[in-house]
Scaffold this motif. Sequence first.
Motif, PDB file in Angstrom:
ATOM      1  N   LEU A  21      51.175  33.178  42.812  1.00 32.23           N
ATOM      2  CA  LEU A  21      51.794  34.614  42.788  1.00 32.23           C
ATOM      3  C   LEU A  21      49.911  35.856  42.960  1.00 32.23           C
ATOM      4  O   LEU A  21      48.922  35.252  42.215  1.00 32.23           O
ATOM      5  N   ILE A  22      50.055  36.525  44.233  1.00 31.40           N
ATOM      6  CA  ILE A  22      48.956  37.080  44.709  1.00 31.40           C
ATOM      7  C   ILE A  22      49.211  38.463  44.617  1.00 31.40           C
ATOM      8  O   ILE A  22      50.333  38.387  45.200  1.00 31.40           O
ATOM      9  N   ASN A  23      48.516  39.104  43.999  1.00 31.86           N
ATOM     10  CA  ASN A  23      49.097  40.744  43.157  1.00 31.86           C
ATOM     11  C   ASN A  23      48.345  41.502  44.534  1.00 31.86           C
ATOM     12  O   ASN A  23      47.404  41.342  44.020  1.00 31.86           O
ATOM     13  N   LEU A  24      48.198  41.899  45.371  1.00 30.49           N
ATOM     14  CA  LEU A  24      47.863  43.089  46.258  1.00 30.49           C
ATOM     15  C   LEU A  24      48.014  44.232  46.250  1.00 30.49           C
ATOM     16  O   LEU A  24      47.906  45.575  46.746  1.00 30.49           O
ATOM     17  N   THR A  25      48.904  44.715  44.811  1.00 29.94           N
ATOM     18  CA  THR A  25      49.659  46.227  44.416  1.00 29.94           C
ATOM     19  C   THR A  25      48.593  47.028  43.919  1.00 29.94           C
ATOM     20  O   THR A  25      47.474  46.476  43.214  1.00 29.94           O
ATOM     21  N   SER A  26      48.150  47.922  44.455  1.00 34.07           N
ATOM     22  CA  SER A  26      47.199  49.523  43.629  1.00 34.07           C
ATOM     23  C   SER A  26      46.722  49.143  42.412  1.00 34.07           C
ATOM     24  O   SER A  26      47.856  50.000  41.925  1.00 34.07           O
ATOM     25  N   GLY A  27      45.604  49.319  41.249  1.00 31.74           N
ATOM     26  CA  GLY A  27      45.907  49.873  40.608  1.00 31.74           C
ATOM     27  C   GLY A  27      44.605  49.395  39.640  1.00 31.74           C
ATOM     28  O   GLY A  27      43.157  50.034  40.519  1.00 31.74           O
ATOM     29  N   ASP A  28      43.692  49.475  38.369  1.00 24.41           N
ATOM     30  CA  ASP A  28      43.081  49.497  37.764  1.00 24.41           C
ATOM     31  C   ASP A  28      42.692  48.463  37.006  1.00 24.41           C
ATOM     32  O   ASP A  28      43.313  47.032  37.497  1.00 24.41           O
ATOM     33  N   SER A  29      41.384  47.741  37.001  1.00 24.01           N
ATOM     34  CA  SER A  29      40.897  46.434  37.046  1.00 24.01           C
ATOM     35  C   SER A  29      41.518  46.320  34.734  1.00 24.01           C
ATOM     36  O   SER A  29      41.776  44.972  35.012  1.00 24.01           O
ATOM     37  N   ALA A  30      42.303  47.264  34.286  1.00 26.11           N
ATOM     38  CA  ALA A  30      42.375  46.743  33.001  1.00 26.11           C
ATOM     39  C   ALA A  30      43.720  46.076  33.348  1.00 26.11           C
ATOM     40  O   ALA A  30      44.147  45.605  32.871  1.00 26.11           O
ATOM     41  N   GLN A  31      44.747  47.142  34.433  1.00 29.68           N
ATOM     42  CA  GLN A  31      46.136  46.713  34.961  1.00 29.68           C
ATOM     43  C   GLN A  31      45.902  45.180  35.323  1.00 29.68           C
ATOM     44  O   GLN A  31      46.892  44.473  35.619  1.00 29.68           O
TER      45      GLN A  31
ATOM     46  N   VAL B 272      53.547  36.736  48.411  1.00 30.01           N
ATOM     47  CA  VAL B 272      52.158  38.478  48.028  1.00 30.01           C
ATOM     48  C   VAL B 272      52.894  39.156  47.129  1.00 30.01           C
ATOM     49  O   VAL B 272      54.098  39.552  47.841  1.00 30.01           O
ATOM     50  N   ILE B 273      52.345  39.625  46.374  1.00 31.05           N
ATOM     51  CA  ILE B 273      53.282  41.557  46.120  1.00 31.05           C
ATOM     52  C   ILE B 273      52.712  42.309  46.396  1.00 31.05           C
ATOM     53  O   ILE B 273      50.833  42.682  45.823  1.00 31.05           O
ATOM     54  N   CYS B 274      53.269  43.231  46.575  1.00 31.21           N
ATOM     55  CA  CYS B 274      52.515  44.752  47.023  1.00 31.21           C
ATOM     56  C   CYS B 274      53.774  45.619  47.322  1.00 31.21           C
ATOM     57  O   CYS B 274      54.456  45.984  48.249  1.00 31.21           O
ATOM     58  N   VAL B 275      52.933  46.455  46.017  1.00 27.88           N
ATOM     59  CA  VAL B 275      54.746  47.412  46.007  1.00 27.88           C
ATOM     60  C   VAL B 275      53.790  48.728  45.493  1.00 27.88           C
ATOM     61  O   VAL B 275      52.341  48.760  45.313  1.00 27.88           O
ATOM     62  N   THR B 276      54.651  49.432  44.864  1.00 29.34           N
ATOM     63  CA  THR B 276      54.099  51.051  44.625  1.00 29.34           C
ATOM     64  C   THR B 276      52.266  50.750  43.391  1.00 29.34           C
ATOM     65  O   THR B 276      51.609  51.625  43.661  1.00 29.34           O
ATOM     66  N   ASP B 277      53.158  50.466  41.894  1.00 31.30           N
ATOM     67  CA  ASP B 277      51.996  49.930  40.773  1.00 31.30           C
ATOM     68  C   ASP B 277      53.065  49.166  40.764  1.00 31.30           C
ATOM     69  O   ASP B 277      53.643  47.852  40.550  1.00 31.30           O
ATOM     70  N   TYR B 278      51.750  48.881  39.276  1.00 28.79           N
ATOM     71  CA  TYR B 278      51.699  47.562  38.719  1.00 28.79           C
ATOM     72  C   TYR B 278      53.354  47.727  37.861  1.00 28.79           C
ATOM     73  O   TYR B 278      53.581  46.600  37.269  1.00 28.79           O
TER      74      TYR B 278
END
Length: 294
Positions: free
Chosen positions: A92-102, A67-73
């Motif tokens: 890989l499970i990405n819980l980083t905040s961003g938009d749908s395109a990212q 699980v990765i949870c960092v500042t941004d993509y």
Amino acid sequence: MTDTTETPVTVIGLGLMGQALAHAFLKAGHPTTVWNRTGAKADDLIREGARLAPTVAEALTAGSLTVICVTDYPAMYELLGASDIELDGTMLINLTSGDSAQAREAADWAEKRGARYLDGAIMAVPPAIGTAEAVILHSGPESDFDAHKSTLDALGTITYLGADHGLASLYDMAGLAMMWSVLNAWLQGTAMLRTAGIDAATFAPFAQQIATGVAEWLPGYAEQIDSGSFPAEVSALETDARAMTHLIEESEAVGVNAELPRLIKAMADRSIAAGHGGEQYPVLIEEFSKPGDA
């Protein structure tokens, strides 16, 4: 194959949210490896039994899922795109905040490097992680979600949205739109009432009652939107627009900012001009669905 409580996990990124995720995995009995640029952030987790990996590469190989949870993509790419990083076979499970395109771009990037990838969004504050109040959204291949759901359940109420990797981020943004709209409406009303000596605490229960009542309208309004038919069963938009005028006038009369109600009134006016004045409020979905410069 389904994970068990002994499934080893890795958490990369130990900000407040990353620490909360790792704490929840440890509490649920999962052997947990962590990595962060500043290793001192892992001290409490190490005391609880976590293992601090010396490098990102070693962290990735320690768990059945990462699980990765960092500042941004971009931060994710910087960490996982290094020359010494091997992603082949990684879940890989990405819980980083961003938009749908990212999210969609990240899925393509990860899968080209041999990783399995789920994108996610956390609809909770760090203290809620590990409780039912923490809603965590996931999107991507359903088989990957099913295989690891029992492990992810340690984090809160886990929800699968669909195969489109962008759905979790899109739901996240839609949820933020709801949150800020409710809060902004409450602040507008609070500002008005303060001019008459009514404090926020006095108004809050009444505002909560209004918000709850409006929320009950949503399923019926959703049916109208999905069917494309907006009969005025309660009130016509042109009637609502007159009430909006009263809100603007009252705000201005008591010296309160009227930008927000003016914005919504302008959208209603455009819809009425397009011939929808006799229909119910959800017909404004047509205005919300247009680009801002339309």
